[in-house]
Each structure stands twice: as C-alpha cells, then as structure tokens.
Design a protein around this motif. Structure first.
Motif, PDB file in Angstrom:
ATOM      1  N   ARG A 163       0.808  -1.217   0.000  1.00  0.00           N
ATOM      2  CA  ARG A 163       0.000   0.000   0.000  1.00  0.00           C
ATOM      3  C   ARG A 163       0.841   1.266   0.000  1.00  0.00           C
ATOM      4  NH1 ARG A 163      -1.325   2.101   5.397  1.00  0.00           N
ATOM      5  NH2 ARG A 163      -0.405   0.840   7.032  1.00  0.00           N
ATOM      6  N   HIS A 164       1.968   1.265   0.714  1.00  0.00           N
ATOM      7  CA  HIS A 164       2.679   2.526   0.939  1.00  0.00           C
ATOM      8  C   HIS A 164       3.367   3.081  -0.302  1.00  0.00           C
ATOM      9  CE1 HIS A 164       5.686  -0.516   1.263  1.00  0.00           C
ATOM     10  NE2 HIS A 164       6.627   0.221   1.819  1.00  0.00           N
ATOM     11  N   VAL A 165       3.821   2.224  -1.219  1.00  0.00           N
ATOM     12  CA  VAL A 165       4.551   2.731  -2.381  1.00  0.00           C
ATOM     13  C   VAL A 165       3.631   3.329  -3.438  1.00  0.00           C
ATOM     14  CG1 VAL A 165       6.501   1.189  -2.016  1.00  0.00           C
ATOM     15  CG2 VAL A 165       4.619   0.456  -3.493  1.00  0.00           C
ATOM     16  N   HIS A 166       2.307   3.255  -3.210  1.00  0.00           N
ATOM     17  CA  HIS A 166       1.356   3.886  -4.123  1.00  0.00           C
ATOM     18  C   HIS A 166       0.774   5.180  -3.550  1.00  0.00           C
ATOM     19  CE1 HIS A 166       1.481   0.448  -6.786  1.00  0.00           C
ATOM     20  NE2 HIS A 166       1.246  -0.351  -5.768  1.00  0.00           N
ATOM     21  N   GLU A 167       1.125   5.502  -2.318  1.00  0.00           N
ATOM     22  CA  GLU A 167       0.590   6.704  -1.687  1.00  0.00           C
ATOM     23  C   GLU A 167       1.038   7.959  -2.439  1.00  0.00           C
ATOM     24  OE1 GLU A 167       1.465   6.999   2.460  1.00  0.00           O
ATOM     25  OE2 GLU A 167       0.798   4.959   2.885  1.00  0.00           O
ATOM     26  N   THR A 168       0.169   8.951  -2.469  1.00  0.00           N
ATOM     27  CA  THR A 168       0.468  10.202  -3.158  1.00  0.00           C
ATOM     28  C   THR A 168       1.757  10.831  -2.651  1.00  0.00           C
ATOM     29  OG1 THR A 168      -1.875  10.631  -3.558  1.00  0.00           O
ATOM     30  CG2 THR A 168      -0.393  12.524  -3.630  1.00  0.00           C
TER      31      THR A 168
ATOM     32  N   ALA B  99      10.781  -2.621   1.000  1.00  0.00           N
ATOM     33  CA  ALA B  99      10.014  -2.233  -0.184  1.00  0.00           C
ATOM     34  C   ALA B  99      10.141  -0.735  -0.446  1.00  0.00           C
ATOM     35  CB  ALA B  99       8.548  -2.612  -0.002  1.00  0.00           C
ATOM     36  N   PHE B 100      10.138   0.054   0.605  1.00  0.00           N
ATOM     37  CA  PHE B 100      10.319   1.505   0.542  1.00  0.00           C
ATOM     38  C   PHE B 100      11.659   1.825  -0.119  1.00  0.00           C
ATOM     39  CE2 PHE B 100      11.663   5.527   2.436  1.00  0.00           C
ATOM     40  CZ  PHE B 100      10.503   6.272   2.630  1.00  0.00           C
ATOM     41  N   ALA B 101      12.736   1.172   0.352  1.00  0.00           N
ATOM     42  CA  ALA B 101      14.074   1.426  -0.181  1.00  0.00           C
ATOM     43  C   ALA B 101      14.231   0.927  -1.611  1.00  0.00           C
ATOM     44  CB  ALA B 101      15.120   0.771   0.719  1.00  0.00           C
ATOM     45  N   VAL B 102      13.701  -0.261  -1.903  1.00  0.00           N
ATOM     46  CA  VAL B 102      13.816  -0.821  -3.255  1.00  0.00           C
ATOM     47  C   VAL B 102      13.102   0.066  -4.269  1.00  0.00           C
ATOM     48  CG1 VAL B 102      13.045  -2.722  -4.729  1.00  0.00           C
ATOM     49  CG2 VAL B 102      14.216  -3.208  -2.574  1.00  0.00           C
TER      50      VAL B 102
ATOM     51  N   GLY C 226       8.935  -7.373 -10.573  1.00  0.00           N
ATOM     52  CA  GLY C 226      10.343  -7.077 -10.308  1.00  0.00           C
ATOM     53  C   GLY C 226      10.550  -6.496  -8.925  1.00  0.00           C
ATOM     54  N   HIS C 227       9.641  -5.627  -8.508  1.00  0.00           N
ATOM     55  CA  HIS C 227       9.730  -5.040  -7.174  1.00  0.00           C
ATOM     56  C   HIS C 227       9.577  -6.117  -6.109  1.00  0.00           C
ATOM     57  CE1 HIS C 227       8.052  -2.940  -3.596  1.00  0.00           C
ATOM     58  NE2 HIS C 227       8.945  -2.028  -3.918  1.00  0.00           N
TER      59      HIS C 227
ATOM     60  N   VAL D 164      12.417  -7.269  -3.264  1.00  0.00           N
ATOM     61  CA  VAL D 164      12.161  -7.204  -1.822  1.00  0.00           C
ATOM     62  C   VAL D 164      12.355  -8.571  -1.192  1.00  0.00           C
ATOM     63  CG1 VAL D 164      10.406  -6.796  -0.055  1.00  0.00           C
ATOM     64  CG2 VAL D 164      10.596  -5.245  -2.015  1.00  0.00           C
ATOM     65  N   LEU D 165      11.786  -9.601  -1.802  1.00  0.00           N
ATOM     66  CA  LEU D 165      11.881 -10.941  -1.236  1.00  0.00           C
ATOM     67  C   LEU D 165      13.320 -11.458  -1.261  1.00  0.00           C
ATOM     68  CD1 LEU D 165      10.440 -13.293   0.046  1.00  0.00           C
ATOM     69  CD2 LEU D 165       9.830 -14.125  -2.239  1.00  0.00           C
TER      70      LEU D 165
END
Length: 347
Positions: free
Chosen positions: A129-134, A193-196, A322-323, A327-328
């Motif tokens: 959810r967080h990587v799609h936030e405005t 995920a934030f960093a990637v 790919g993302h 992350v994994l």
C-alpha cells in the motif's frame, strides 16, 4: 464506471476490512464473496457489506470459492505461511490474485506463482500500500533535489500488544516462525520495499536481528548497500515490534535532505536545504500534500490493482513483479543468513 471487478477475500482481519472498504470506494471493485474457516466468521465479516443490491456469498471451502464462476478476483490476506497455497489454488482456478504482503515465504514459491499467472493470462500483484501513496510518489519525484545520494535512514518501530504475551511465555502467531512471521516479515518488509522502490535492488544486505523467546525476530537493524551508476551509499533500516519510535525517514544527499515522518500513511514530504539557514536546521520546504484520510489509506493501491485487472495490464504486472522479487530476495537472504527459517525451508 459500468464494469466492476467481482472479488472475494481470504482472511478476515482488520487489513481485509480496510482493503474492501477502500477497493469499493474506487468504484472498480464489488465484494461478492468471503471465505473463512467457519461460515459464522464469514457471515460476520460479510454483514458489513451485504445490501439489497449486493449479495455476498459465504464460503468455508476453498474449493467452492475457486469453482465460483461469478468471482474473477481474490484478495488474499491469510497467514503468511498460507499465501502460496491459497494463491496457487486461486490462480489455478483462473482467478486474478491480489496477494497481501509479504508475498510468499521463498523466492521459489513466488516464481511458481508468477509462472502460473502468466500461463493463465492472469494478473498477480503484491499489495504494497505505501509505495502507491500520493506522498510517497512525491518523495520519489523529489529524489533529484538531494543531488548525489549519500545514504538514507528508514525507521518503522511500532510496539505490538502481543509482545506482552511473548514476555508472559506465549507464542502468538505474529511472533511464530511456523506461520512465516516475525518483525522482518511484518514491519521490516515495508522498509525494504520503501528502499527498493526509491533506490532499486541493493548489491548486498545484512541483518542484525534481536531474537526473542519464540525463536523469531522481534526487530533489528538491516543494512542495504548500493554500488551503481557512480553511487556508493548505505540505507540503514531500523524496525521493531518491541518498542515505539517517532524517528522519521530521511534521504541524504550533497544538496540537502528529504524527510518524511513515517514509512506508511505519509502526511508530508519536506526538503531541508542546509545551506540556506533559517534557524539551525536550514530552510525546510514542504513538497508533499496532505495524506489521504485514514479511512481510505489503501485506496491508492486499490486504484492501481483495479486498473491492472480491468486492463489486463501485463506490463504493469511485470514491473511490480520485479519489485516483489527484489524485496523478497533481500528479506529471504538476510533471514536465512541468521537462521530464521520457515517450515518450507526446514525440509
């Protein structure tokens, strides 16, 4: 919008309620089915969404859910250790899958799911959810402002009430490796995920976990090292379910620093210019807008998921595949380095 995605859910926790509410708010989704191990539990969940114009079917059998032709898509938020089995069953039945984070316990499982999805001409996407936030997108767009990257700190420490049960000698599911759990897969994966998404895949990663009585990790520090395109820097990630912290997330560069207060539900994005002094911290410029109201904090990701499914957007699926793989690769690697093994890895 005339066409809506008829979807069902597996897993009846608070995150599922949030996703259903936000998905339906996009006008792209319509809840048509609820699976739980008991029909009473499924009925209780569905009661919030039943109406004279929207009949929600109840399931206590995965086979019956898979066989229902009226449902095209399944959102899966079951325990981590069951993600692969549930996703494989739904993809095999010809249904699109939105898979709550973390995707699977191993990279081999994730490869199997994507192979099946492509073969079936279906959409599979992990629900970050967080990587799609405005405001996350505002942060990403502002990266050039800092100039040459020098490093970043990413923090996500939230005390879990269930940690008191650990201190009392119990093993709650969220701290149980048998359920694919632990702080890395619950909170740390958000940070990775934030960093990637901001910086790409690291050259290497190292995790220093704090082990707790259950054998799982209660938190720790993870280092992601980057060496590419003339950049050499390290992202330091601190996360924990054993204490709470208000430390922000920061991206450092030669021209200044980007600051956001949290990893998720980002309220604002600020750029600090150390060369233009206003007080001792430099001039602060706000770059991001107001965050989406909390009751719709998953709406932005649901918009993306809905578009991918309605348009059968395979290119978007490959991009987010790919993302997920990156992350994994990090979380799986550092877990195994520290002997934090899930049941599928102990065979």
């Amino acid at each position: 919008m005339s066409q809506k995605i008829p979807f069902a859910i597996i897993g009846t926790s608070w995150i599922t309620h949030d996703y259903v509410k936000c998905a339906q708010a996009t006008s792209k989704f319509s809840l048509r089915g609820v699976y739980s191990r008991t029909l009473d539990s499924a009925k209780d969940f569905a009661s919030r969404y039943q109406s004279s114009t929207n009949d929600v079917a109840l399931f206590d059998s995965l086979d019956k859910l898979a066989a229902d032709p009226s449902i095209s898509t399944v959102y899966i938020a079951s325990p981590n250790s069951l993600h692969y089995t549930h996703a494989h069953a739904m993809l095999s039945a010809g249904k699109h899958v939105i898979l709550e984070k973390p995707s699977t316990c191993t990279s081999a499982e994730l490869t199997s799911l994507f192979t099946l999805a492509y073969a079936q001409n279906l959409i599979l996407v992990e629900a970050w959810r967080h990587v799609h936030e405005t405001n996350f997108l505002a942060l990403k767009a502002a990266l050039p402002n800092v100039g040459r990257l020098l490093g970043a700190n990413v923090n996500f420490c939230q005390f879990s009430s269930r940690y008191d049960r650990v201190l009392a000698g119990e093993t709650p599911n969220v701290f149980n490796l048998d359920f694919g759990a632990g702080a890395l897969t619950d909170l740390g994966c958000y940070c990775v995920a934030f960093a990637v998404e901001l910086f790409g895949s690291p050259v290497s990663a190292q995790y220093f976990p704090v082990r707790i009585a259950t054998g799982a990790d209660g938190g720790g520090t993870l280092l992601m090292h980057y060496e590419e395109e003339g950049r050499t820097f390290t992202v330091t990630i601190v996360f924990s379910k054993m204490f709470f912290s208000t430390a922000p997330c920061e991206v450092f560069g030669e021209r200044g620093t980007l600051v956001v207060p949290t990893v998720t539900d980002i309220e604002r994005v600020e750029f600090v210019d150390p060369r233009v002094r206003v007080g001792e911290q430099g001039r602060v410029t706000q770059l991001g807008g107001e965050k989406v109201p909390f009751e719709y904090n998953l709406r932005e990701e649901a918009e993306v998921h809905g578009s991918m499914i309605l348009e059968r957007d395979v290119e978007a699926m490959r991009r987010w595949e790919g993302h997920s793989r990156s992350v994994l690769k990090v979380t799986e690697g550092v877990r195994r380095d520290n002997g934090l093994l899930f049941p599928v890895e102990r065979k």
